[in-house]
Design an enzyme around this catalytic site. Sequence first.
Site, mmCIF file in Angstrom:
data_model
loop_
_atom_site.group_PDB
_atom_site.id
_atom_site.type_symbol
_atom_site.label_atom_id
_atom_site.label_comp_id
_atom_site.label_asym_id
_atom_site.label_seq_id
_atom_site.Cartn_x
_atom_site.Cartn_y
_atom_site.Cartn_z
ATOM 1 N N TYR A 56 0.746 -1.322 0.116
ATOM 2 C CA TYR A 56 -0.002 -0.017 -0.081
ATOM 3 C C TYR A 56 0.770 1.356 0.045
ATOM 4 O O TYR A 56 1.377 1.727 1.108
ATOM 5 C CB TYR A 56 -0.981 0.002 1.274
ATOM 6 C CG TYR A 56 -1.838 -1.276 1.430
ATOM 7 C CD1 TYR A 56 -2.358 -1.724 0.295
ATOM 8 C CD2 TYR A 56 -2.388 -1.575 2.633
ATOM 9 C CE1 TYR A 56 -3.152 -3.015 0.558
ATOM 10 C CE2 TYR A 56 -3.033 -2.792 2.827
ATOM 11 C CZ TYR A 56 -3.501 -3.408 1.590
ATOM 12 O OH TYR A 56 -4.426 -4.568 1.847
ATOM 13 N N HIS A 139 -0.101 -12.287 0.934
ATOM 14 C CA HIS A 139 -0.802 -11.345 0.257
ATOM 15 C C HIS A 139 -0.682 -11.581 -1.413
ATOM 16 O O HIS A 139 0.213 -11.810 -2.034
ATOM 17 C CB HIS A 139 -0.118 -10.023 0.578
ATOM 18 C CG HIS A 139 -1.059 -8.664 0.184
ATOM 19 N ND1 HIS A 139 -0.482 -7.451 0.132
ATOM 20 C CD2 HIS A 139 -2.228 -8.677 0.092
ATOM 21 C CE1 HIS A 139 -1.567 -6.554 -0.023
ATOM 22 N NE2 HIS A 139 -2.597 -7.270 -0.054
#
Length: 327
Positions: A56, A139
């Site tokens: 992110y 992830h």
Amino acid sequence: MRVNQLGRSAVRVTELGFGGGPLGGLFAPVDDATAAGALEAAWEGGIRYFDTSPHYGVGQSERFVGEALRPRPRGEFTLSTKVGRVLVPQDAAGRTDESFMVPATHRRVWDFSRDGILRSVEDSLARLGTDRVDTLFLHDAEPHFEAALREGWPALAELRAQGVVGAVGAGMYDTSLLTRLVREADVDAVMLSGHYTLLAHGALDDLFPACADRGVSVLAASVFNSGLLATNRPVEGARFDYAPASPSLLRRTHRIADVCEANGVTLPQVAMAFPLRHPVVAGIVVGMRSADEVRSNLAVFGAEIPERVWSDLRAEGLLDERAPVMA
């Protein structure tokens, strides 16, 4: 706010978690003051579970979250981050990151090896300014699932055994691969993106039964499906899973909104409440970027949902018959 345990671990999460994706500059830049305000509003509103990732904003989200939580007593909040991409420094040269609205100061390198995961965790701890995270997720492992299962999973299990993390799992959107992980590995929790919402019930086929069998908790992310369920009625250009919503999805969403309005509640209120009705779901994780957004989501989350909403939705054929909705 209610708190639930993740699987058989000692890690506990508030039913509403703060998703750190927007703090990385997803869709629009975020400055330091705005990020700090959002995280402060979340704390004031009772949120004690914060999720982030190196992905992110190539580390920006982790830095913002770390700065906000550092003054807080470490035992009073739960923190999760993710592994699978190692950040390698590079000259930004005036360029913006390919995925987030931040300078391209780093490039992402996929790496689910043991060494890559250990390096990723070490870098994350430095950005977060803490000596541990509570939960660690593989992830977006879909394109590299075999490596993630063969090499990444044992590394996570090792970190859990050492007490570096309290719970481990994966954050993905592919329910079939998550089901395989749940059945083949001793995970505590999975974070499912966008596939158990008012508009998507596919997790009921295999993943949720597997989680129930194995004592694995689910954290439901993207409960608004990238925006389609985030407003009382779909707005122009509304997105579903990051792409423009199809006409059939728009029609279905309007039908759900009709039922909500007839019962005195809104589409976002019901969208937040729906996943938590399933016993394997320990919490929902909602991405937030500003104090106003946080306060709005807290108000939506706190709404009382009449039981008739669920029976009406089912009667209209808008909910899977297998979805548990009654309290």
